[in-house]
Write a protein that holds these residues in place. Structure first.
Motif, PDB file in Angstrom:
ATOM      1  N   LEU A  20      -4.868   7.429  -6.106  1.00  0.00           N
ATOM      2  CA  LEU A  20      -4.819   5.944  -5.957  1.00  0.00           C
ATOM      3  C   LEU A  20      -6.124   5.189  -6.599  1.00  0.00           C
ATOM      4  O   LEU A  20      -5.992   4.317  -7.443  1.00  0.00           O
ATOM      5  N   GLN A  75       1.092   4.358  -2.948  1.00  0.00           N
ATOM      6  CA  GLN A  75       0.803   5.590  -2.568  1.00  0.00           C
ATOM      7  C   GLN A  75       1.960   6.327  -3.375  1.00  0.00           C
ATOM      8  O   GLN A  75       1.708   7.483  -3.686  1.00  0.00           O
ATOM      9  N   HIS A  77       0.789  -1.261   0.016  1.00  0.00           N
ATOM     10  CA  HIS A  77       0.131  -0.022   0.055  1.00  0.00           C
ATOM     11  C   HIS A  77       0.821   1.317  -0.081  1.00  0.00           C
ATOM     12  O   HIS A  77       0.338   2.289  -0.784  1.00  0.00           O
ATOM     13  N   ARG A 130       1.751   9.363  -5.956  1.00  0.00           N
ATOM     14  CA  ARG A 130       2.275  10.694  -5.608  1.00  0.00           C
ATOM     15  C   ARG A 130       3.257  11.134  -6.729  1.00  0.00           C
ATOM     16  O   ARG A 130       3.148  12.182  -7.180  1.00  0.00           O
TER      17      ARG A 130
END
Length: 391
Positions: A138, A128, A124, A132
């Motif tokens: 996402l 992420q 995760h 970014r």
């Protein structure tokens, strides 16, 4: 099962899908070019493009200069219509890449798995960070494909076991889907390397081939009839366990280093082989099998290369007589380092012991094949979803 009638809606879906696939494979096209390739009239092609443009799937992509008259408008798939993520999980790193629907990678990051500990949190966090970096949310990712070492159960999609990744176990997939959505797929790393080889490497367009991944650990990816062959339990390709003459049978099936083929071509075996053929002490100190093979080839150490080729040929010949794939690709650290020279020597050695006609080739994939294969698999799923829902 009742037949679906050829309704206008269904026909539009079929034509839309064909047009989008052409725009992906051929690049931007004019309305006339698209009509010629699909067999549609210019009017129908224009209506199709207008419909896809309204749905945000197609966008103007410049102009094509013509002879007389105005330039023709070019149309291409809108890169921002969907995104996917591919990941490679190793014991000491997790790399995540984000690609748009055209296959262009727009961000890639690597994280230290020890920062989070739990595999779900590590993945995760990696995704992420990649999002970014890419500047997207996402939630815009349509599919995630994760490459790991070990055996993945085809029935459940979970990792059955992975010696190098003990924290990856049954239940990880459910946790990932809770955080990321249903389209999360875990796949064996060598299988993903096979997908990359088929899409970008020497097996491009081939329906039948095998990829032999050689290095500290060994693996085999098998493509039959254009589909990955995983086996009933996901164990197809665990070639390190292959029994070979002159090597003892495994003493413990939970210890991969005891597999017979692993004993023959694994890291320790290659270092011993290098010593026997007089590879310099400096090269042996690296404890890097790829560096060892490159150094031996650069030094013109024919004895080492021929001996290594003979050992690899044992595994390749076994694959050939059972599957007859026609092509075996050498990849992994040793396959990459050995390149075309090692591949040619392996093919020559196989020819002496195997009746099947076989081509052995060095990998043609540049970059990270596992990560690239993960992107290929994720794109296949995302395009199936996006391109099939146009009307």
């Amino acid at each position: 099962m009742p037949q679906r009638p050829g309704t206008p809606r269904l026909l539009r879906q079929i034509n839309d899908r064909a047009a989008l696939e052409l725009l992906i494979s051929r690049g931007p096209l004019t309305r006339a070019e698209l009509g010629e390739l699909t067999g549609l009239s210019k009017v129908t092609s224009g209506q199709l493009l207008a419909r896809l443009e309204t749905r945000g799937l197609v966008t103007a992509a410049g102009e094509r200069p013509g002879g007389r008259g105005p330039n023709a408008a070019l149309y291409g798939v809108n890169p921002s219509s969907a995104y996917v993520a591919g990941l490679e999980v190793l014991p000491d790193s997790v790399t995540a890449a984000v690609a748009d629907i055209t296959g262009t990678v727009i961000a890639q990051v690597t994280v230290d798995p020890s920062e989070a500990g739990d595999p779900v949190r590590v993945v995760h966090e990696a995704v992420q960070r990649a999002c970014r970096t890419a500047g997207i949310e996402l939630a815009r990712l349509r599919c995630f494909v994760i490459g790991t070492r070990g055996v993945v159960d085809p029935a459940t999609g979970d990792v059955r076991y992975s010696v190098d990744l003990p924290s990856w176990h049954v239940g990880i997939l459910a946790g990932l889907r809770t955080l990321l959505g249903e389209c999360v797929i875990i796949e064996n790393d060598v299988n993903l390397a096979a997908l990359a080889e088929q899409a970008y490497g020497v097996a491009r367009g081939a329906d039948d081939f095998a990829i032999l991944w050689t290095g500290v650990g060994q693996g085999l990816g098998v493509m039959l009839g254009g589909r990955l062959h995983r086996g009933i339990t996901g164990g197809a390709g665990e070639i390190g366990w292959l029994p070979v003459p002159g090597e003892p049978l495994p003493s413990q099936v939970t210890a991969p280093q005891t597999g017979s083929f692993q004993r023959l071509v694994g890291g320790e075996a290659l270092w011993n082989l290098a010593r026997a053929h007089g590879v310099s002490a400096d090269d042996l100190e690296t404890r890097d099998v790829a560096g060892l093979v490159r150094a031996a080839i650069a030094a013109g150490n024919e004895g080492f290369v021929d001996s290594l080729a003979g050992r690899l040929a044992v595994g390749v010949a076994a694959v050939s007589v059972v599957l007859d794939p026609g092509l075996v690709v050498l990849s992994g650290d040793v396959g990459r380092a050995g390149g075309h020279l090692l591949a040619r020597r392996v093919e020559e050695a196989v020819t002496r012991v195997c009746p099947s006609r076989l081509t052995v080739a060095a990998t043609g994939v540049d970059g990270n094949p596992v990560l690239m294969g993960a992107i290929v698999a994720a794109l296949d799923r995302a395009r199936e979803e996006v391109f099939s829902d146009t009307v």
